[in-house]
Design an enzyme around this catalytic site. Sequence first.
Site, mmCIF file in Angstrom:
data_model
loop_
_atom_site.group_PDB
_atom_site.id
_atom_site.type_symbol
_atom_site.label_atom_id
_atom_site.label_comp_id
_atom_site.label_asym_id
_atom_site.label_seq_id
_atom_site.Cartn_x
_atom_site.Cartn_y
_atom_site.Cartn_z
ATOM 1 N N LYS A 1 -85.638 -66.507 -44.773
ATOM 2 C CA LYS A 1 -85.240 -67.209 -45.991
ATOM 3 C C LYS A 1 -86.291 -68.192 -46.482
ATOM 4 O O LYS A 1 -86.885 -68.912 -45.677
ATOM 5 C CB LYS A 1 -83.973 -68.012 -45.699
ATOM 6 C CG LYS A 1 -82.761 -67.180 -45.374
ATOM 7 C CD LYS A 1 -81.636 -68.127 -45.057
ATOM 8 C CE LYS A 1 -80.352 -67.393 -44.717
ATOM 9 N NZ LYS A 1 -79.381 -68.354 -44.167
ATOM 10 N N GLY B 1 -89.137 -69.593 -33.698
ATOM 11 C CA GLY B 1 -88.578 -68.789 -32.614
ATOM 12 C C GLY B 1 -88.982 -67.329 -32.691
ATOM 13 O O GLY B 1 -89.481 -66.755 -31.711
ATOM 14 N N GLY C 1 -87.438 -75.389 -35.021
ATOM 15 C CA GLY C 1 -87.000 -76.336 -36.044
ATOM 16 C C GLY C 1 -87.835 -77.602 -36.053
ATOM 17 O O GLY C 1 -88.207 -78.121 -37.109
ATOM 18 N N ARG D 1 -89.569 -72.097 -20.878
ATOM 19 C CA ARG D 1 -89.274 -73.508 -21.143
ATOM 20 C C ARG D 1 -89.360 -74.360 -19.882
ATOM 21 O O ARG D 1 -89.615 -75.561 -19.966
ATOM 22 C CB ARG D 1 -87.895 -73.647 -21.774
ATOM 23 C CG ARG D 1 -87.922 -73.129 -23.181
ATOM 24 C CD ARG D 1 -86.614 -73.271 -23.895
ATOM 25 N NE ARG D 1 -86.787 -72.699 -25.212
ATOM 26 C CZ ARG D 1 -86.092 -73.032 -26.275
ATOM 27 N NH1 ARG D 1 -85.153 -73.936 -26.174
ATOM 28 N NH2 ARG D 1 -86.341 -72.482 -27.423
HETATM 29 P P1 ADP Z 1 -88.848 -67.856 -37.311
HETATM 30 O O1 ADP Z 1 -87.774 -67.864 -36.242
HETATM 31 O O2 ADP Z 1 -90.178 -67.387 -36.757
HETATM 32 O O3 ADP Z 1 -88.938 -69.156 -38.048
HETATM 33 P P2 ADP Z 1 -87.055 -66.650 -39.235
HETATM 34 O O4 ADP Z 1 -85.895 -66.967 -38.351
HETATM 35 O O5 ADP Z 1 -87.183 -67.390 -40.499
HETATM 36 O O6 ADP Z 1 -88.433 -66.742 -38.392
HETATM 37 O O7 ADP Z 1 -86.985 -65.109 -39.652
HETATM 38 C C1 ADP Z 1 -87.000 -64.056 -38.733
HETATM 39 C C2 ADP Z 1 -86.115 -62.918 -39.171
HETATM 40 O O8 ADP Z 1 -86.453 -62.452 -40.465
HETATM 41 C C3 ADP Z 1 -86.277 -61.737 -38.235
HETATM 42 O O9 ADP Z 1 -85.026 -61.439 -37.653
HETATM 43 C C4 ADP Z 1 -86.758 -60.604 -39.142
HETATM 44 O O10 ADP Z 1 -86.224 -59.346 -38.810
HETATM 45 C C5 ADP Z 1 -86.262 -61.049 -40.501
HETATM 46 N N1 ADP Z 1 -87.012 -60.412 -41.599
HETATM 47 C C6 ADP Z 1 -88.307 -60.580 -41.902
HETATM 48 N N2 ADP Z 1 -88.652 -59.808 -42.951
HETATM 49 C C7 ADP Z 1 -87.567 -59.120 -43.320
HETATM 50 C C8 ADP Z 1 -87.278 -58.162 -44.352
HETATM 51 N N3 ADP Z 1 -88.217 -57.768 -45.194
HETATM 52 N N4 ADP Z 1 -86.015 -57.714 -44.439
HETATM 53 C C9 ADP Z 1 -85.068 -58.120 -43.574
HETATM 54 N N5 ADP Z 1 -85.272 -59.004 -42.586
HETATM 55 C C10 ADP Z 1 -86.494 -59.506 -42.456
HETATM 56 MG MG MG Z 2 -85.613 -67.592 -36.330
#
Ligand code: ADP
Ligand code: MG
Length: 379
Positions: free
Chosen positions: A195, A338, A361, A34
């Site tokens: 989610k 992230g 975000g 960063r």
């Molecule tokens: P980003 O930060 O890239 O937007 P998210 O925060 O939405 O991504 O999601 C990341 C998390 O989702 C990770 O910690 C990952 O381990 C979890 N994850 C992804 N697929 C699964 C799964 N099938 N079961 C449990 N956790 C999962």
């Molecule tokens: Mg995340």
Amino acid sequence: MRLLKEAKVAGKTVLVRVDFNVPLKNGKIADDKRIRTVIPTIEYLRKKKARIILISHLGRPDGKVVDDLRLAPVAERLSKLLKYPVHYEPDCIGSDVEFAVRGLHEGDVLLLENLRFYPEEEKDDLNFASKLALPADVYVNDAFAVSHRAHASVHAITNFLPSYAGFLLEKEVKMLSGLLKSPKHPFIAIMGGAKVSDKIGVIDNLLKKVDAILIGGAMMFTFYKALNYEIGKSKCEADKVALAKSLLKKGKKRIVLPIDVVLSNKRVVPADKMPKNDAGLDIGPETQMIYSEMIKKAKTVFWNGPMGLFEQKPFDRGTMAVAKAMSECKGVTVVGGGDSVAAIEKAGLEKKFSHVSTGGGASLEFLEGKKLPGIEVLD
Ligand code: ADP
Ligand code: MG
């Protein structure tokens, strides 16, 4: 958006909002990415003989002084990266700050203390913003990652100074708006992560632009549930099943779901034959192949959210397959989020992407088509 290039900064005192919210481990900076991302803006201002004041938040001190969240170690690291002394002032407003600014020479750099030591920062307080603005002539926002928040240092402050977008903010907006405005086709989005609820807005908006959205991560099970598949013990948002159903209806064939799944016992099963007593933790090898082929052939690719529990081997394979395919794609490739960014950095592939967003975000809200408060005020 008004750009730094257009600003008259020679000999001026320029207040730059940066995102120095670095990860700390035992008081040490664990990753200085960063800090490095805003060096071009700082170097440019130094060359133009501006006096540079940097402001940032760090962590969540919740409006109180927290010694562990002081920016002193960041000043030290920045100084090393710039090969130039960086002054540090343990406050961000007040007479000591004004005094320190008066001592700056052309090209000097001063880092002020954590903005969030004041509760007014997150309240977008006008009076606080005017105090921040007081010692400066020009304001530059180079903190894309906080531009989706109406906070004093990105929003209210623009009432008091001529305001411009720094080089990092400019690139973020250019790359992300390129996805929405003029993407070359085929345009493929890959959405994963924990989610669906975090990503509904983005899926909804991107559905209007993309040729396909490839789904992975835990969110795939909410979609399977909407199709009445058995999902065993996999993660699922029960209250979002109806929504997943309506997205499937709206997206038709453009929403692509995995055809096979890796279970927690490492067995691979077809997506429609999951056992009751196990959880799906990654997309399976056939899905990885199909997704990779689609990604490599695309002219535009956007990715957010890991394909599986990538922190734990071997459930990182789906995520790594997507990262690798994107690194081999000749089109425009953009990653936001992230955990997705952490995954490509772990694989050492970040240089092979057209753009790796610095705002999790913020990038999602931008792609939802929302107006970001910190960017709107630069128009
Ligand atoms: P980003 O930060 O890239 O937007 P998210 O925060 O939405 O991504 O999601 C990341 C998390 O989702 C990770 O910690 C990952 O381990 C979890 N994850 C992804 N697929 C699964 C799964 N099938 N079961 C449990 N956790 C999962
Ligand atoms: Mg995340």
